[in-house]
Write an enzyme that holds these catalytic residues in place. Structure first.
Site, PDB file in Angstrom:
ATOM      1  N   HIS A  17      59.306  21.159  24.541  1.00 43.79           N
ATOM      2  CA  HIS A  17      59.147  22.599  24.303  1.00 43.79           C
ATOM      3  C   HIS A  17      57.668  22.970  24.346  1.00 43.79           C
ATOM      4  CE1 HIS A  17      57.899  21.931  20.152  1.00 43.79           C
ATOM      5  NE2 HIS A  17      59.003  21.226  19.939  1.00 43.79           N
ATOM      6  N   HIS A  20      54.907  20.811  22.677  1.00 43.37           N
ATOM      7  CA  HIS A  20      54.509  19.610  23.418  1.00 43.37           C
ATOM      8  C   HIS A  20      53.596  19.984  24.587  1.00 43.37           C
ATOM      9  CE1 HIS A  20      58.662  18.338  21.872  1.00 43.37           C
ATOM     10  NE2 HIS A  20      57.782  17.685  21.150  1.00 43.37           N
ATOM     11  N   CYS A 125      62.897  11.145   5.265  1.00 42.92           N
ATOM     12  CA  CYS A 125      63.420  12.173   6.172  1.00 42.92           C
ATOM     13  C   CYS A 125      63.658  11.528   7.539  1.00 42.92           C
ATOM     14  CB  CYS A 125      62.453  13.347   6.331  1.00 42.92           C
ATOM     15  SG  CYS A 125      63.023  14.492   7.616  1.00 42.92           S
ATOM     16  N   CYS A 128      61.655  13.320  10.415  1.00 44.92           N
ATOM     17  CA  CYS A 128      60.223  12.987  10.468  1.00 44.92           C
ATOM     18  C   CYS A 128      60.037  11.496  10.687  1.00 44.92           C
ATOM     19  CB  CYS A 128      59.514  13.284   9.150  1.00 44.92           C
ATOM     20  SG  CYS A 128      59.472  14.973   8.606  1.00 44.92           S
ATOM     21  N   CYS A 143      63.255  18.279   2.870  1.00 45.79           N
ATOM     22  CA  CYS A 143      62.066  17.998   3.674  1.00 45.79           C
ATOM     23  C   CYS A 143      61.281  19.294   3.843  1.00 45.79           C
ATOM     24  CB  CYS A 143      62.484  17.461   5.052  1.00 45.79           C
ATOM     25  SG  CYS A 143      61.092  17.421   6.209  1.00 45.79           S
ATOM     26  N   HIS A 146      61.500  20.045   7.854  1.00 49.28           N
ATOM     27  CA  HIS A 146      62.806  20.276   8.495  1.00 49.28           C
ATOM     28  C   HIS A 146      63.821  20.981   7.603  1.00 49.28           C
ATOM     29  CE1 HIS A 146      61.035  17.018  10.981  1.00 49.28           C
ATOM     30  NE2 HIS A 146      61.523  17.769  11.940  1.00 49.28           N
ATOM     31  N   LYS A 308      56.721  27.233  12.345  1.00 44.58           N
ATOM     32  CA  LYS A 308      56.396  26.258  13.383  1.00 44.58           C
ATOM     33  C   LYS A 308      57.579  26.172  14.349  1.00 44.58           C
ATOM     34  CE  LYS A 308      55.807  21.413  14.322  1.00 44.58           C
ATOM     35  NZ  LYS A 308      56.408  20.134  13.995  1.00 44.58           N
ATOM     36  N   LYS A 311      62.371  22.232  17.997  1.00 45.15           N
ATOM     37  CA  LYS A 311      63.719  22.249  18.533  1.00 45.15           C
ATOM     38  C   LYS A 311      64.735  22.360  17.399  1.00 45.15           C
ATOM     39  CE  LYS A 311      66.377  22.020  22.053  1.00 45.15           C
ATOM     40  NZ  LYS A 311      66.279  22.975  23.134  1.00 45.15           N
TER      41      LYS A 311
HETATM   42  O1  ME8 Z   1      55.683  13.459  16.059  1.00 44.70           O
HETATM   43  N1  ME8 Z   1      52.717  23.670  17.689  1.00 44.70           N
HETATM   44  O2  ME8 Z   1      56.675  13.433  18.138  1.00 44.70           O
HETATM   45  P1  ME8 Z   1      57.101  14.959  18.322  1.00 44.70           P
HETATM   46  C1  ME8 Z   1      51.784  22.849  18.164  1.00 44.70           C
HETATM   47  N2  ME8 Z   1      56.702  10.855  18.133  1.00 44.70           N
HETATM   48  N3  ME8 Z   1      52.039  21.583  18.564  1.00 44.70           N
HETATM   49  C2  ME8 Z   1      53.293  21.141  18.479  1.00 44.70           C
HETATM   50  C3  ME8 Z   1      54.325  21.960  17.982  1.00 44.70           C
HETATM   51  C4  ME8 Z   1      53.982  23.288  17.582  1.00 44.70           C
HETATM   52  N4  ME8 Z   1      54.879  24.154  17.133  1.00 44.70           N
HETATM   53  N5  ME8 Z   1      55.466  21.255  18.019  1.00 44.70           N
HETATM   54  C5  ME8 Z   1      55.163  20.031  18.520  1.00 44.70           C
HETATM   55  C6  ME8 Z   1      56.075  12.878  17.040  1.00 44.70           C
HETATM   56  N6  ME8 Z   1      53.847  19.955  18.805  1.00 44.70           N
HETATM   57  C7  ME8 Z   1      55.834  11.400  17.171  1.00 44.70           C
HETATM   58  C8  ME8 Z   1      54.376  11.182  17.551  1.00 44.70           C
HETATM   59  S1  ME8 Z   1      52.300   9.610  18.155  1.00 44.70           S
HETATM   60  C9  ME8 Z   1      51.910   8.010  17.979  1.00 44.70           C
HETATM   61  C10 ME8 Z   1      53.968   9.735  17.664  1.00 44.70           C
HETATM   62  C11 ME8 Z   1      53.161  18.810  19.408  1.00 44.70           C
HETATM   63  O3  ME8 Z   1      57.963  14.996  19.531  1.00 44.70           O
HETATM   64  C12 ME8 Z   1      51.992  18.350  18.550  1.00 44.70           C
HETATM   65  O4  ME8 Z   1      51.130  17.589  19.320  1.00 44.70           O
HETATM   66  O5  ME8 Z   1      57.637  15.504  17.062  1.00 44.70           O
HETATM   67  C13 ME8 Z   1      52.694  17.472  17.538  1.00 44.70           C
HETATM   68  O6  ME8 Z   1      51.793  16.615  16.850  1.00 44.70           O
HETATM   69  C14 ME8 Z   1      53.642  16.724  18.451  1.00 44.70           C
HETATM   70  O7  ME8 Z   1      54.058  17.721  19.422  1.00 44.70           O
HETATM   71  C15 ME8 Z   1      54.846  16.145  17.735  1.00 44.70           C
HETATM   72  O8  ME8 Z   1      55.749  15.679  18.696  1.00 44.70           O
END
Ligand code: ME8
Length: 521
Positions: A17, A20, A125, A128, A143, A146, A308, A311
């Site tokens: 989304h 990312h 969680c 998370c 959480c 979430h 925030k 998904k």
């Molecule tokens: O946390 N605003 O993966 P994830 C800004 N797999 N950035 C956002 C966002 C938002 N609303 N939503 C997501 C994970 N992001 C782990 C990470 S790293 C070793 C492991 C971005 O799929 C932002 O970079 O939940 C956030 O830190 C990341 O997506 C979380 O992605």
């Protein structure tokens, strides 16, 4: 000089989304900018495929985790080029080479005396994939991110002795104030450390979807330790980017790039995963005797209606719809211009459309079409040689250095603003000099030449600097100016020689449909 930038690896439990896309775009701007400086750059992104978030999502769909991972990893992989992101590698934590590095490094952590068997009892969680202390859960044991009700878990696990790194982490923060930025996030991480570090589970017993613990195959590694190590493992098997010879092999042949690119220059993340990157990660590297990364930059959240975007909350603005109608450049520009990089910011289709129209179309688009249009009309496209207007040149003095200094601190919005002030300056210059008046007077032909030359050169300069943000538009525009050179040194006003300009179709057409209207039949 080498520069290594990473995004988080994204969970494959859901589709990509805008959140990312945001981090990937930001890291790409940094990577492109550093390439413009002639540095050897490695830009990594990828997917986080183990752990409960993925296992649970797969089971809910009635499929195996690997199948879900394969399906969604493809979607994340496809996202990068759609955003015009130029990652040098895409890591998946189910890559066997990555898994081998995880086993090797974490075995070393154990040999070094930082692993012991214990019992975990507390909140967890599954979304998370994070253990939460009593003071970290919301009312009703929910959480805070979430909003789901949490269960209390009890499990025999191997623990990582995080507490052993209390002093070393405090010393790290004292010695390297730029380890975490912005400052608010540095303070947040430091105060978490100062509140007293407790040991954390390193393995999970209940879960099978993960990297097997080599000394006890009944366990898999807790997904965060597996995931964090991607930043390090990728360099051991990724193909070398163009122009860089891997230390252990031929460029492109999967040579070991660790010597070239480790330690990482920047981990770019959002604040949701601050603690893992600013506390666990440096402690883990210390325990494994691996050098620490230089900087962790923590950006804010993109918010929709004040929450925030994620998904699981179901309030997602679809980046693909924006790209389809306006192109990746417009999305890249909007996100880094409208939301101060490092802070939270609301995004909406209406503010997107406003920026597109008022800045991309009316300011940059018009500047380009006026400049090229006047050169075509008055000079048949030819640009004369000679001096530039000193007053205008003074306003560009040191611009590239200032932009570089901002990007060095990951201040991507401030860097863009520096450039954009010059876009506006050039538009004012057109109004002040009124070339259409000069064009009517033969005696002022030289003056007109100088104004047009200064304009064309100013436009070229801002376009080179804008390239990391607006790569396709910048390349088209530089093509029309006959000046494809992209290096930062070449961004100096007067560094380029434009001889002849070519007509160009509108860079940012205005007759596009709004983002949220249904596609035309
Ligand atoms: O946390 N605003 O993966 P994830 C800004 N797999 N950035 C956002 C966002 C938002 N609303 N939503 C997501 C994970 N992001 C782990 C990470 S790293 C070793 C492991 C971005 O799929 C932002 O970079 O939940 C956030 O830190 C990341 O997506 C979380 O992605």
């Amino acid at each position: 000089m080498s520069f290594y930038v990473t995004t988080p690896i994204y969970y494959v439990n859901a589709a990509p989304h805008l959140g990312h896309a945001y981090t990937t775009i930001a890291a790409d701007v940094m990577a492109r900018h550093h390439r413009q400086r002639g540095e050897e750059v490695f830009f990594l992104t990828g997917t986080d495929e183990h752990g409960e978030p993925v296992a649970d999502a797969a089971h809910a769909l009635g499929i195996e985790p690997q199948e879900l991972a394969d399906r969604n990893a493809e979607r994340f992989k496809a996202l990068a080029p759609q955003l015009s992101a130029t990652n040098d590698f895409f890591i998946r934590t189910t890559d066997p080479q990555h898994e081998a590095v995880v086993q090797e490094v974490l075995s070393r952590v154990r040999e070094n005396g930082f692993v012991y068997m214990g019992t975990y009892e507390g909140w967890y969680c599954p979304r998370c994939a994070d253990f939460k202390a009593d003071n970290e859960v919301d009312e009703g044991n929910r959480c805070p991110i979430h909003h789901i009700k949490l269960t209390r878990e009890q499990e025999d696990n191997y623990f990582f002795k995080l507490s052993a790194f209390q002093d070393r982490l405090e010393a790290l923060y004292a010695e390297r104030e730029d380890f975490v930025a912005p400052r608010t996030r540095y303070n947040e991480a430091l105060s978490f450390i100062r509140s007293g570090l407790r040991d954390v589970p390193l393995t999970r017993h209940k879960l099978t979807w993960g990297v097997k613990v080599p000394w006890d195959p009944e366990h898999v590694f807790y997904v965060w330790f597996d995931a964090l190590l991607n930043y390090y493992s990728a360099l051991s098997y990724a193909p070398a980017p163009g122009g860089v010879a891997g230390a252990g092999g031929e460029a492109g042949a999967g040579g070991d790039l660790t010597d070239v690119f480790w330690p990482a220059s920047y981990h770019v993340i959002a604040k949701d995963i601050l603690r893992f990157h600013t506390v666990y990660w440096p402690a883990l590297l210390m325990a494994a005797e691996i050098e620490l990364p230089e900087h962790v930059f923590v950006h804010g959240y993109l918010l929709m209606e004040g929450e925030k975007m994620s998904k699981s909350l179901g309030n997602v603005l679809d980046p693909f719809a924006v790209i389809e109608r306006f192109g990746a450049d417009a999305l890249r520009f909007y996100l880094l211009r409208d939301v101060q990089f490092g802070q939270d910011g609301s995004v909406s289709t209406s503010s997107f459309e406003l920026r597109y129209e008022s800045e991309l179309a009316n300011e940059l688009g018009n500047l380009a079409s006026r400049t090229i249009g006047m050169l075509s009309r008055y000079r048949d496209g030819a640009v004369s040689r000679g001096d530039l207007d000193p007053a205008l040149a003074a306003d560009f003095d040191g611009l590239a250095e200032r932009v570089a200094a901002h990007v060095d601190r990951a201040e991507l919005t401030l860097a863009l603003d520096e450039i954009w002030q010059r876009v506006r300056r050039l538009n004012r210059y057109v109004e002040e000099q009124a070339p259409w008046v000069l064009a009517k007077d033969e005696a002022r032909a030289e003056e007109l030449d100088r104004v047009l030359r200064s304009l064309a050169e100013g436009l070229r300069s801002v376009t080179v600097l804008l390239w990391p943000y607006l790569p396709s538009s910048a390349e088209r525009l530089l093509g029309a100016l006959g000046a494809p050179e992209l290096t930062l040194a070449g961004a100096e006003l007067g560094a380029g020689t434009i001889e002849h300009v070519e007509p160009l179709d509108s860079l940012f057409p205005k007759d596009l449909q709004p983002v949220d209207s249904p596609p035309a039949q």
